[in-house]
Write a protein that holds these residues in place. Sequence first.
Motif, PDB file in Angstrom:
ATOM      1  N   LYS A   1       0.829  -1.206   0.000  1.00  0.00           N
ATOM      2  CA  LYS A   1       0.000   0.000   0.000  1.00  0.00           C
ATOM      3  C   LYS A   1       0.866   1.259   0.000  1.00  0.00           C
ATOM      4  O   LYS A   1       0.626   2.199  -0.767  1.00  0.00           O
ATOM      5  CB  LYS A   1      -0.922  -0.002   1.218  1.00  0.00           C
ATOM      6  CG  LYS A   1      -2.011  -1.068   1.181  1.00  0.00           C
ATOM      7  CD  LYS A   1      -2.831  -1.053   2.471  1.00  0.00           C
ATOM      8  CE  LYS A   1      -3.914  -2.103   2.459  1.00  0.00           C
ATOM      9  NZ  LYS A   1      -4.725  -2.081   3.705  1.00  0.00           N
ATOM     10  N   ASN A   2       1.866   1.277   0.868  1.00  0.00           N
ATOM     11  CA  ASN A   2       2.754   2.440   0.933  1.00  0.00           C
ATOM     12  C   ASN A   2       3.486   2.643  -0.393  1.00  0.00           C
ATOM     13  O   ASN A   2       3.621   3.769  -0.887  1.00  0.00           O
ATOM     14  CB  ASN A   2       3.765   2.266   2.062  1.00  0.00           C
ATOM     15  CG  ASN A   2       3.123   2.276   3.437  1.00  0.00           C
ATOM     16  OD1 ASN A   2       2.011   2.785   3.613  1.00  0.00           O
ATOM     17  ND2 ASN A   2       3.813   1.717   4.420  1.00  0.00           N
TER      18      ASN A   2
ATOM     19  N   ILE B   1       1.252   4.099  -3.155  1.00  0.00           N
ATOM     20  CA  ILE B   1       1.087   5.556  -3.096  1.00  0.00           C
ATOM     21  C   ILE B   1       2.288   6.257  -3.718  1.00  0.00           C
ATOM     22  O   ILE B   1       2.139   7.193  -4.506  1.00  0.00           O
ATOM     23  CB  ILE B   1       0.876   6.011  -1.643  1.00  0.00           C
ATOM     24  CG1 ILE B   1      -0.486   5.505  -1.138  1.00  0.00           C
ATOM     25  CG2 ILE B   1       0.954   7.523  -1.526  1.00  0.00           C
ATOM     26  CD1 ILE B   1      -0.702   5.711   0.339  1.00  0.00           C
ATOM     27  N   ASP B   2       3.486   5.783  -3.383  1.00  0.00           N
ATOM     28  CA  ASP B   2       4.697   6.367  -3.978  1.00  0.00           C
ATOM     29  C   ASP B   2       4.679   6.227  -5.499  1.00  0.00           C
ATOM     30  O   ASP B   2       5.011   7.166  -6.234  1.00  0.00           O
ATOM     31  CB  ASP B   2       5.950   5.673  -3.423  1.00  0.00           C
ATOM     32  CG  ASP B   2       6.169   5.938  -1.938  1.00  0.00           C
ATOM     33  OD1 ASP B   2       5.680   6.963  -1.438  1.00  0.00           O
ATOM     34  OD2 ASP B   2       6.839   5.108  -1.287  1.00  0.00           O
TER      35      ASP B   2
ATOM     36  N   ILE C   1      -4.831  11.876  -6.589  1.00  0.00           N
ATOM     37  CA  ILE C   1      -3.910  11.081  -5.768  1.00  0.00           C
ATOM     38  C   ILE C   1      -4.411  10.949  -4.330  1.00  0.00           C
ATOM     39  O   ILE C   1      -4.232   9.907  -3.693  1.00  0.00           O
ATOM     40  CB  ILE C   1      -2.491  11.691  -5.802  1.00  0.00           C
ATOM     41  CG1 ILE C   1      -1.956  11.690  -7.243  1.00  0.00           C
ATOM     42  CG2 ILE C   1      -1.544  10.898  -4.903  1.00  0.00           C
ATOM     43  CD1 ILE C   1      -1.891  10.319  -7.881  1.00  0.00           C
ATOM     44  N   GLU C   2      -5.046  11.983  -3.803  1.00  0.00           N
ATOM     45  CA  GLU C   2      -5.583  11.904  -2.444  1.00  0.00           C
ATOM     46  C   GLU C   2      -6.648  10.824  -2.351  1.00  0.00           C
ATOM     47  O   GLU C   2      -6.715  10.082  -1.364  1.00  0.00           O
ATOM     48  CB  GLU C   2      -6.153  13.258  -2.009  1.00  0.00           C
ATOM     49  CG  GLU C   2      -5.101  14.306  -1.704  1.00  0.00           C
ATOM     50  CD  GLU C   2      -4.125  13.852  -0.618  1.00  0.00           C
ATOM     51  OE1 GLU C   2      -4.592  13.322   0.408  1.00  0.00           O
ATOM     52  OE2 GLU C   2      -2.898  14.016  -0.806  1.00  0.00           O
TER      53      GLU C   2
ATOM     54  N   PHE D   1      -6.765   8.195  -4.286  1.00  0.00           N
ATOM     55  CA  PHE D   1      -6.012   6.939  -4.381  1.00  0.00           C
ATOM     56  C   PHE D   1      -5.483   6.530  -3.011  1.00  0.00           C
ATOM     57  O   PHE D   1      -5.607   5.382  -2.598  1.00  0.00           O
ATOM     58  CB  PHE D   1      -4.857   7.098  -5.377  1.00  0.00           C
ATOM     59  CG  PHE D   1      -4.090   5.840  -5.642  1.00  0.00           C
ATOM     60  CD1 PHE D   1      -4.402   5.035  -6.720  1.00  0.00           C
ATOM     61  CD2 PHE D   1      -3.038   5.447  -4.809  1.00  0.00           C
ATOM     62  CE1 PHE D   1      -3.692   3.866  -6.975  1.00  0.00           C
ATOM     63  CE2 PHE D   1      -2.328   4.288  -5.045  1.00  0.00           C
ATOM     64  CZ  PHE D   1      -2.653   3.491  -6.140  1.00  0.00           C
ATOM     65  N   LYS D   2      -4.901   7.479  -2.289  1.00  0.00           N
ATOM     66  CA  LYS D   2      -4.369   7.203  -0.956  1.00  0.00           C
ATOM     67  C   LYS D   2      -5.459   6.683  -0.023  1.00  0.00           C
ATOM     68  O   LYS D   2      -5.281   5.695   0.701  1.00  0.00           O
ATOM     69  CB  LYS D   2      -3.763   8.465  -0.347  1.00  0.00           C
ATOM     70  CG  LYS D   2      -2.495   8.958  -1.003  1.00  0.00           C
ATOM     71  CD  LYS D   2      -2.025  10.246  -0.323  1.00  0.00           C
ATOM     72  CE  LYS D   2      -0.792  10.825  -0.981  1.00  0.00           C
ATOM     73  NZ  LYS D   2      -0.369  12.085  -0.339  1.00  0.00           N
TER      74      LYS D   2
END
Length: 207
Positions: free
Chosen positions: A61-62, A65-66, A97-98, A100-101
């Motif tokens: 997951k981390n 995001i990257d 992107i927010e 997506f996070k």
Amino acid sequence: MNVNKKHPLAIHKSNQSDWLQKLENVTGKPVKAHLPKYRSVFFLVDCSGSMSSGNKLQFAKNGGIDYAMDANSKGYKIGLLSFGSTAKIILDIQDDIENFKNQIFKIGIEGSTNLTDAIRIAREKLSLSIGEKVIFIVTDGWPNDPDSAIMEAKLAIHSGIEIMTLGTDDADINFLNSIASKKEFSKKVNSQYLQQGIKDMSKLLPS
């Protein structure tokens, strides 16, 4: 009465041609019209039971995001799909992107590894897009049906979609190679470095 009506697209092309001709007359140089470039990538993350060990799903997951942030900086819109016992679209192709996070952190562990349906769904969605199209698969193991997964991957590649794969140390590199569109698009990393490995794969995105 016979009225000659032109299609709006034909009028647009005619106006564009006239504009280019005028510009060439002014500059004395040939001018080419450039179409906008569209780029889309579907991030496919394995959420099968084995991803619960060693914190692999959290690393994925981390890293996702990257990857999404880097891809977006290259002009890519991002979709998100999880696959466990079933394959689910979490986010269709978009550039928030927010969002997506927020959505990727909601993915939970779920059973087996239905990679076949995941590739099929991503392929069908991307077939509606134009420009650069990529499927990026992150997994830690062997799919439920390797043969059908390979077949779906070949259909995607044949339709012009690039496939990138990243597996953890317990994944089969030969299988990953068999579904990637290019050898350099297939990698393996130690589970503890999964987040960094995913981020690094964004450097390979066609741009």
